[in-house]
Design an enzyme around this catalytic site. Structure first.
Site, PDB file in Angstrom:
ATOM      1  N   ILE A 160       0.864  -1.178   0.000  1.00 22.68           N
ATOM      2  CA  ILE A 160       0.000   0.000   0.000  1.00 22.68           C
ATOM      3  C   ILE A 160       0.901   1.229   0.000  1.00 22.68           C
ATOM      4  O   ILE A 160       2.085   1.153   0.325  1.00 22.68           O
ATOM      5  CB  ILE A 160      -0.972   0.024   1.205  1.00 22.68           C
ATOM      6  CG1 ILE A 160      -0.223  -0.111   2.538  1.00 22.68           C
ATOM      7  CG2 ILE A 160      -2.012  -1.064   1.075  1.00 22.68           C
ATOM      8  CD1 ILE A 160      -1.145  -0.090   3.752  1.00 22.68           C
ATOM      9  N   ASP A 161       0.336   2.353  -0.397  1.00 25.60           N
ATOM     10  CA  ASP A 161       1.127   3.572  -0.542  1.00 25.60           C
ATOM     11  C   ASP A 161       1.732   4.011   0.788  1.00 25.60           C
ATOM     12  O   ASP A 161       1.204   3.707   1.868  1.00 25.60           O
ATOM     13  CB  ASP A 161       0.253   4.717  -1.071  1.00 25.60           C
ATOM     14  CG  ASP A 161      -0.308   4.432  -2.452  1.00 25.60           C
ATOM     15  OD1 ASP A 161       0.300   3.620  -3.174  1.00 25.60           O
ATOM     16  OD2 ASP A 161      -1.352   5.012  -2.800  1.00 25.60           O
TER      17      ASP A 161
END
Length: 348
Positions: A160-161
């Site tokens: 995930i970012d």
């Protein structure tokens, strides 16, 4: 003999530039192929892939022939269509194990679930060779088979970012990584996100479909190509959970795992994520940019100076027990605080 002119051999690398880290191979066997055990065939055919890794993939039902999982002793026949899903291979050797506090929600001999805080980069890259989640995992999982030589991606099958918070599953064995990668490829992983967006998307529920690929104007962001002329297919489902007028809290469920998928899809829909500087959510998009309202929104930006996105839940089948597991992560303090702030504003 293994012919070199297989009729159709392609690497999809479906997660190479997305959030899911696996590679997918599709091979159509040549008409002149002699009978050969599939594990030996694939070991000879796939570059940098050991026979043990091939056998682990077969055991994890990640090798199919003509759409059906096979056993290691299956003999490849002419015109067979073989598909293989493998964890993405490591890409570098610069990982330095670092001791760090990890919020581990669950751990057993096969896998662990970590709740990543916003601001923590998942894996090393240019400008972030240290202080990443992978550095911490390399220390925590000192005997991890895929990390014992310091490769760049010990255990990761998705990501995930940096400024997105929430749940990640980490495979601790080659078998677990392969099994989980296969679930990601077949879209059987259950994932939901909480997102605060500007405005109110149409309907109480909806689906956004549109290919996602790198923007032709800015290579640092992703763009939506609704006609499929660029990028890869992407599908995001959303459900309205709570509306505060100018902003709305959504539950988003992913069918695919493209880079910045929710962020790009919501911008394309005209409802960028609150405080998302990359996709235009860091300025007032609904309401007048004046007076007390402007001051209120600016204070909300200060409370949450990152995109309002949280990987809330994660469900999957355990690689060895076959049990269906499900995990949820509570909202972090900044996200919970900004929601309370908007609730109070809406009530007033």
């Amino acid at each position: 003999m293994i012919p070199t002119d297989l009729a159709d051999d392609e690497l999809d690398a479906d997660g190479a530039e997305g959030d899911e880290l696996y590679e997918h191979h599709r091979i159509v066997v040549d008409r002149g192929q002699e009978l050969l055990r599939i594990d030996k065939f694939l070991h000879n055919r796939l570059r940098n892939t050991s026979r043990n890794k091939v056998q682990e993939a077969i055991r994890a039902s990640a090798v199919e022939v003509n759409g059906t999982p096979v056993k290691p002793n299956y003999r490849v026949k002419p015109n067979d269509t073989i598909t293989v899903t493998l964890p993405e291979p490591p890409r570098d050797d610069r990982v330095v194990p670092e001791e760090m506090a990890l919020d581990i929600c669950y751990e057993d001999p096969e896998l662990l679930i970590v709740n990543k805080p916003a601001g923590l980069v998942v894996h090393p890259a240019y400008g972030h060779w240290q202080g990443t989640l992978v550095n911490g995992l390399a220390f925590h999982l000192a005997n991890l088979p895929t990390g014992r030589n310091g490769e760049i991606r010990p255990g990761l099958v998705h990501r995930i970012d940096k400024d997105t918070s929430g749940l990640l599953v980490i495979g601790k064995t080659e078998f677990a990584m392969t099994h989980l990668s296969n679930q990601f490829f077949h879209h059987t992983i259950q994932r939901s996100y909480l997102a605060l967006v500007w405005g109110t998307p149409p309907g109480s529920t909806g689906t956004i479909r549109g290919h996602i690929g790198r923007s032709l104007r800015d290579r640092k962001v992703q763009a939506v190509y609704p006609n499929g002329e660029q990028g890869k297919p992407a599908v995001t489902h959303y459900e309205v959970l709570e509306s505060f007028g100018p902003v709305t809290l959504l539950r988003c469920v992913l069918e695919t795992g493209r880079t910045h998928q929710i962020r790009a899809h919501m911008q394309y829909l005209g409802h960028p994520l609150f405080s998302d500087a990359t996709y235009g959510g860091d300025r007032i998009r609904v309401g007048q940019n004046t007076g007390a309202y402007r001051d209120f929104v600016e204070s909300a930006f200060q409370l949450m100076p990152r995109q309002a996105l949280h990987a809330r839940s994660l469900g999957f089948v355990h690689p060895t027990s076959g049990e269906q597991l499900f995990f949820e992560a509570e909202l972090p303090e900044d996200f919970a605080g900004v929601l309370e702030k908007w609730r109070a504003w809406a009530a007033a």
